[in-house]
Design a protein around this motif. Structure first.
Motif, PDB file in Angstrom:
ATOM      1  N   ARG A 163       0.829  -1.211   0.000  1.00  0.00           N
ATOM      2  CA  ARG A 163       0.000   0.000   0.000  1.00  0.00           C
ATOM      3  C   ARG A 163       0.861   1.258   0.000  1.00  0.00           C
ATOM      4  O   ARG A 163       0.550   2.239  -0.684  1.00  0.00           O
ATOM      5  N   ARG A 164       1.949   1.238   0.758  1.00  0.00           N
ATOM      6  CA  ARG A 164       2.860   2.394   0.772  1.00  0.00           C
ATOM      7  C   ARG A 164       3.476   2.616  -0.603  1.00  0.00           C
ATOM      8  O   ARG A 164       3.580   3.748  -1.073  1.00  0.00           O
ATOM      9  N   TRP A 165       3.884   1.542  -1.231  1.00  0.00           N
ATOM     10  CA  TRP A 165       4.502   1.662  -2.556  1.00  0.00           C
ATOM     11  C   TRP A 165       3.514   2.206  -3.573  1.00  0.00           C
ATOM     12  O   TRP A 165       3.850   3.078  -4.390  1.00  0.00           O
ATOM     13  N   LEU A 166       2.281   1.703  -3.539  1.00  0.00           N
ATOM     14  CA  LEU A 166       1.260   2.189  -4.463  1.00  0.00           C
ATOM     15  C   LEU A 166       0.962   3.667  -4.231  1.00  0.00           C
ATOM     16  O   LEU A 166       0.799   4.434  -5.191  1.00  0.00           O
ATOM     17  N   ALA A 167       0.888   4.076  -2.956  1.00  0.00           N
ATOM     18  CA  ALA A 167       0.627   5.485  -2.648  1.00  0.00           C
ATOM     19  C   ALA A 167       1.738   6.378  -3.180  1.00  0.00           C
ATOM     20  O   ALA A 167       1.479   7.431  -3.781  1.00  0.00           O
ATOM     21  N   GLU A 168       3.000   5.954  -2.992  1.00  0.00           N
ATOM     22  CA  GLU A 168       4.117   6.743  -3.523  1.00  0.00           C
ATOM     23  C   GLU A 168       4.083   6.790  -5.044  1.00  0.00           C
ATOM     24  O   GLU A 168       4.378   7.827  -5.650  1.00  0.00           O
ATOM     25  N   ALA A 169       3.748   5.661  -5.663  1.00  0.00           N
ATOM     26  CA  ALA A 169       3.693   5.619  -7.126  1.00  0.00           C
ATOM     27  C   ALA A 169       2.629   6.583  -7.650  1.00  0.00           C
ATOM     28  O   ALA A 169       2.840   7.262  -8.669  1.00  0.00           O
ATOM     29  N   VAL A 170       1.496   6.662  -6.970  1.00  0.00           N
ATOM     30  CA  VAL A 170       0.437   7.584  -7.374  1.00  0.00           C
ATOM     31  C   VAL A 170       0.915   9.026  -7.259  1.00  0.00           C
ATOM     32  O   VAL A 170       0.707   9.849  -8.164  1.00  0.00           O
ATOM     33  N   VAL A 171       1.571   9.353  -6.138  1.00  0.00           N
ATOM     34  CA  VAL A 171       2.075  10.716  -5.941  1.00  0.00           C
ATOM     35  C   VAL A 171       3.086  11.070  -7.025  1.00  0.00           C
ATOM     36  O   VAL A 171       3.035  12.162  -7.617  1.00  0.00           O
ATOM     37  N   ARG A 172       4.012  10.158  -7.304  1.00  0.00           N
ATOM     38  CA  ARG A 172       5.010  10.422  -8.348  1.00  0.00           C
ATOM     39  C   ARG A 172       4.350  10.590  -9.718  1.00  0.00           C
ATOM     40  O   ARG A 172       4.743  11.443 -10.519  1.00  0.00           O
ATOM     41  N   GLY A 173       3.337   9.761  -9.977  1.00  0.00           N
ATOM     42  CA  GLY A 173       2.630   9.887 -11.241  1.00  0.00           C
ATOM     43  C   GLY A 173       1.901  11.218 -11.371  1.00  0.00           C
ATOM     44  O   GLY A 173       1.912  11.848 -12.439  1.00  0.00           O
ATOM     45  N   LEU A 174       1.297  11.677 -10.274  1.00  0.00           N
ATOM     46  CA  LEU A 174       0.602  12.969 -10.298  1.00  0.00           C
ATOM     47  C   LEU A 174       1.583  14.124 -10.524  1.00  0.00           C
ATOM     48  O   LEU A 174       1.249  15.104 -11.201  1.00  0.00           O
ATOM     49  N   ILE A 175       2.781  13.990  -9.972  1.00  0.00           N
ATOM     50  CA  ILE A 175       3.790  15.032 -10.190  1.00  0.00           C
ATOM     51  C   ILE A 175       4.170  15.114 -11.665  1.00  0.00           C
ATOM     52  O   ILE A 175       4.284  16.203 -12.240  1.00  0.00           O
ATOM     53  N   VAL A 176       4.333  13.960 -12.305  1.00  0.00           N
ATOM     54  CA  VAL A 176       4.671  13.938 -13.731  1.00  0.00           C
ATOM     55  C   VAL A 176       3.526  14.541 -14.553  1.00  0.00           C
ATOM     56  O   VAL A 176       3.757  15.338 -15.477  1.00  0.00           O
ATOM     57  N   VAL A 177       2.286  14.161 -14.213  1.00  0.00           N
ATOM     58  CA  VAL A 177       1.123  14.708 -14.943  1.00  0.00           C
ATOM     59  C   VAL A 177       1.047  16.220 -14.765  1.00  0.00           C
ATOM     60  O   VAL A 177       0.806  16.966 -15.727  1.00  0.00           O
ATOM     61  N   ALA A 178       1.259  16.701 -13.529  1.00  0.00           N
ATOM     62  CA  ALA A 178       1.208  18.143 -13.271  1.00  0.00           C
ATOM     63  C   ALA A 178       2.299  18.877 -14.039  1.00  0.00           C
ATOM     64  O   ALA A 178       2.076  19.975 -14.569  1.00  0.00           O
ATOM     65  N   ALA A 179       3.488  18.266 -14.110  1.00  0.00           N
ATOM     66  CA  ALA A 179       4.581  18.892 -14.851  1.00  0.00           C
ATOM     67  C   ALA A 179       4.249  19.005 -16.335  1.00  0.00           C
ATOM     68  O   ALA A 179       4.494  20.032 -16.966  1.00  0.00           O
ATOM     69  N   CYS A 180       3.679  17.930 -16.893  1.00  0.00           N
ATOM     70  CA  CYS A 180       3.304  17.962 -18.304  1.00  0.00           C
ATOM     71  C   CYS A 180       2.195  18.982 -18.555  1.00  0.00           C
ATOM     72  O   CYS A 180       2.196  19.694 -19.572  1.00  0.00           O
TER      73      CYS A 180
END
Length: 248
Positions: A163-180
């Motif tokens: 669950r921790r890994w999935l939560a971090e992956a979501v946060v990292r993915g949102l950062i990439v989406v926000a940057a784009c």
């Protein structure tokens, strides 16, 4: 080329052995398997087992194998060896073999594995294995070893670690989406505005920085990470003699 993974675990040797040899415990931390079951055997015979991996809901790839272990060795280490095979037509792995070694090291244990397998599907299968599947298997093994380490060292259960890994992956993915999205917004902005020159320069820099941070910043200490494991075999690494005694 075979795969090699090594993790240093600050835990008792007996505990590491138990959580890797008991099927009910093993299947909780190892990402590669959904189910592991021991099959009936006669006294003194190697242990046969069945394993299964759920690829999709309703789609499970299964196989069988045989394993044996050396719990008492003169040098204080322990070894487990296995051979495995899957007749399932969707399994890229046709057959393979490997081992686990448990090496006491000061306040902990060097827990390491070496394994290799033969892919099916001919040349297309060999290409898919080299380009995608084998790197993925190496990553999954290393990630799982670190997940086990967190369970033993910090009492973070495998389920909680996932669950921790999935939560971090979501946060990292949102950062990439926000940057784009920021890049797209900057490209559509008014090029004649007062702040246009600053935005033209700052937006790409900030976006690239955000993406690099999302990809390169190490995971939190309580989150499993494959990068914490050694993935290059030492020069003297070799399979134990026990492996040669097993017949699939």
């Amino acid at each position: 080329m075979g795969l090699y993974i090594e993790a240093r675990v600050r835990a008792d040797l007996e505990e590491v052995w138990a959580r890797t040899q008991e099927p009910a415990l093993h299947q909780r931390w190892d990402l590669r398997f959904t189910e592991i079951d021991y099959l009936p055997r006669d006294e003194g015979e190697p242990q046969r087992f069945r394993y299964a991996t759920r690829l999709l809901p309703g789609l499970t790839v299964a196989g069988t194998g045989v394993s044996a272990g050396e719990k008492e060795r003169p040098d204080g280490t322990r070894t487990s060896a296995l051979r495995f095979a899957s007749p399932h037509p969707l399994s890229l792995i046709a057959e393979g073999s490997g081992y686990w070694r448990y090496v006491p090291d000061g306040a902990g244990v060097r827990f390491l594995t070496g394994y290799d397998y033969r892919p099916r599907w001919g040349r297309p299968g060999a290409l898919a294995d080299r380009v995608l599947f084998r790197p993925l298997m190496g990553w999954a093994t290393a990630w799982s070893f670190d997940r086990l380490r967190l369970w033993l060292e910090r009492d973070i259960t495998p389920e909680r670690a996932l669950r921790r890994w999935l939560a971090e992956a979501v946060v990292r993915g949102l950062i990439v989406v926000a940057a784009c999205a920021g890049l797209a917004y900057g490209a559509l902005g008014d090029p004649t505005g007062v702040l246009a020159p600053l935005a033209l320069f700052a937006t790409p820099v900030l976006a690239v920085s955000a993406v690099l941070a999302a990809l390169l910043v190490p995971p939190l200490p309580g989150t499993p990470s494959a990068r914490r494991c050694v993935r290059k075999a030492p020069a003297r690494a070799r399979a134990p003699r026990l492996l040669a005694t097993l017949k699939g």
